[in-house]
Write a protein that holds these residues in place. Structure first.
Motif, mmCIF file in Angstrom:
data_model
loop_
_atom_site.group_PDB
_atom_site.id
_atom_site.type_symbol
_atom_site.label_atom_id
_atom_site.label_comp_id
_atom_site.label_asym_id
_atom_site.label_seq_id
_atom_site.Cartn_x
_atom_site.Cartn_y
_atom_site.Cartn_z
ATOM 1 N N ILE A 227 0.839 -1.203 0.000
ATOM 2 C CA ILE A 227 0.000 0.000 0.000
ATOM 3 C C ILE A 227 0.875 1.254 0.000
ATOM 4 O O ILE A 227 0.621 2.210 -0.734
ATOM 5 N N GLY A 228 1.962 1.211 0.777
ATOM 6 C CA GLY A 228 2.917 2.320 0.761
ATOM 7 C C GLY A 228 3.460 2.536 -0.654
ATOM 8 O O GLY A 228 3.564 3.665 -1.130
ATOM 9 N N ALA A 229 3.759 1.426 -1.343
ATOM 10 C CA ALA A 229 4.309 1.515 -2.705
ATOM 11 C C ALA A 229 3.255 2.055 -3.675
ATOM 12 O O ALA A 229 3.576 2.831 -4.582
ATOM 13 N N ILE A 230 2.003 1.664 -3.477
ATOM 14 C CA ILE A 230 0.912 2.139 -4.351
ATOM 15 C C ILE A 230 0.769 3.655 -4.239
ATOM 16 O O ILE A 230 0.688 4.369 -5.240
ATOM 17 N N VAL A 231 0.762 4.144 -3.008
ATOM 18 C CA VAL A 231 0.583 5.583 -2.801
ATOM 19 C C VAL A 231 1.750 6.363 -3.409
ATOM 20 O O VAL A 231 1.564 7.383 -4.086
ATOM 21 N N MET A 232 2.951 5.843 -3.204
ATOM 22 C CA MET A 232 4.146 6.480 -3.775
ATOM 23 C C MET A 232 4.059 6.522 -5.305
ATOM 24 O O MET A 232 4.317 7.544 -5.936
ATOM 25 N N GLU A 233 3.654 5.406 -5.896
ATOM 26 C CA GLU A 233 3.526 5.301 -7.347
ATOM 27 C C GLU A 233 2.464 6.280 -7.873
ATOM 28 O O GLU A 233 2.670 6.952 -8.882
ATOM 29 N N ALA A 234 1.341 6.360 -7.155
ATOM 30 C CA ALA A 234 0.271 7.291 -7.542
ATOM 31 C C ALA A 234 0.794 8.728 -7.504
ATOM 32 O O ALA A 234 0.495 9.545 -8.389
ATOM 33 N N GLY A 235 1.599 9.027 -6.496
ATOM 34 C CA GLY A 235 2.209 10.355 -6.391
ATOM 35 C C GLY A 235 3.105 10.639 -7.589
ATOM 36 O O GLY A 235 3.097 11.740 -8.143
ATOM 37 N N MET A 236 3.839 9.621 -8.026
ATOM 38 C CA MET A 236 4.709 9.785 -9.195
ATOM 39 C C MET A 236 3.889 10.076 -10.459
ATOM 40 O O MET A 236 4.270 10.902 -11.272
ATOM 41 N N PHE A 237 2.751 9.366 -10.593
ATOM 42 C CA PHE A 237 1.876 9.633 -11.749
ATOM 43 C C PHE A 237 1.412 11.093 -11.730
ATOM 44 O O PHE A 237 1.394 11.768 -12.769
ATOM 45 N N ALA A 238 1.008 11.570 -10.543
ATOM 46 C CA ALA A 238 0.511 12.942 -10.421
ATOM 47 C C ALA A 238 1.603 13.959 -10.764
ATOM 48 O O ALA A 238 1.357 14.946 -11.460
ATOM 49 N N VAL A 239 2.826 13.671 -10.309
ATOM 50 C CA VAL A 239 3.953 14.564 -10.608
ATOM 51 C C VAL A 239 4.198 14.591 -12.120
ATOM 52 O O VAL A 239 4.359 15.651 -12.733
#
Ligand code: ATP
Length: 270
Positions: A227-239
């Motif tokens: 879940i930590g990795a998912i949130v981080m990945e989602a943040g990367m998409f947004a960036v």
């Protein structure tokens, strides 16, 4: 170089509030590790001995290390972390001495919590302990047991061990007076996943329509680390999209990416 196998952290920043879905386990660990350090007189009054060691077992990435750090934070204890596999690989011939040094350090910096990650690497039952490397591991384990047997359990040193492989452990390790509290740290259920999503997104910039309950539904079988990795990945998409905040679609896309990604580290067939 021997000392570098252990990581000594004098103050921890992790709090129980950062751990999702493990309320029962937090209570159990706090009773068996925190209370003996903060209210030793209660145990004396009642006449029982607190457990010296607590064993946490469960799948990778479920919060075992997090939990150990949070207890250290609560008790203001020095946190000494050792990784079983590093002990075995890097300190051939020196494992037993390192164990002695660790307990020495724990006494000096008490109150202390010694956290032994990957306990199975030093405490697995050996079927054919014929070769030298196995004998060396055996000596390291013997030293650990001797140190545990040697200290007073009313004192201010506690030991927490973690493993993903409780099935391979030498039964000597869970004998009374050693790791006599065994606590399962399972994968989070749906409610647990929702609260872990909440914890991991709480300080981020997130769209108003992000539905954490739905994300929890989509991530059956995921660990806290996933879940930590998912949130981080989602943040990367947004960036990457140059957005001001993380959208629900960023998160859903990240779920796909993280959950379907082959696990090259833990999958033996890869
Ligand atoms: P391993 O067995 O692989 O050592 P572990 O159980 O010790 O894993 P942690 O190191 O505690 O797992 O978790 C890794 C990261 O995953 C944490 O730093 C945190 O970001 C996240 N995490 C895991 N479990 C939880 C949880 N229950 N609540 C919130 N975050 C979690």
């Amino acid at each position: 170089p021997v000392i570098s196998a252990m990581e000594v952290i004098e103050s921890q920043e992790v709090d129980y509030s950062q751990i999702g879905g493990l309320d029962d386990q937090i209570r159990e660990v706090s009773e068996s590790v925190e209370l003996p350090l903060t209210r030793p007189e209660s145990f004396v009054r009642i006449g029982i001995s607190p457990p010296k060691g607590v064993m946490l077992y469960g799948p990778p990435g479920t919060g075992k290390t997090l939990l150990a750090k949070a207890v250290a934070h609560r008790t203001n204890a020095t946190f000494i972390r050792v990784v079983g596999s590093e002990l075995v690989q890097k300190y051939i011939g020196d494992g037993a001495k390192l164990v002695r040094d660790i307990f020495e350090m724990a006494r000096k910096k008490a109150p202390s919590i010694i956290f032994i990650d990957e306990l199975d690497a030093i405490a697995a039952t050996r079927l054919n302990d014929t070769n030298g490397a196995d004998r060396e591991v055996q000596r390291t384990l013997m030293q650990l047991l001797a140190e545990m047997d040697g200290f007073d359990n009313r004192g201010d040193i506690r030991i927490i061990a973690a493993t993903n492989r409780p099935d391979v452990l030498d039964p000597a390790i869970i004998r009374p007076g050693r790791f006599d509290r065994v606590i399962e740290i399972p994968l989070p259920d749906q409610t647990g996943r929702e609260s872990i999503f909440y914890i991991h997104t709480d300080r981020l910039s997130i769209d108003g329509d992000v539905d954490l309950a739905k994300l929890a539904k989509l991530t059956e079988g995921a660990s806290g680390a996933d879940i930590g990795a998912i949130v981080m990945e989602a943040g990367m998409f947004a960036v990457r999209q140059n957005n001001d905040s993380i959208s629900m679609s960023n998160l859903v896309e990240a779920v796909d990416k993280v959950i379907s990604a082959p696990d090259i580290i833990n999958d033996p067939s890869l």
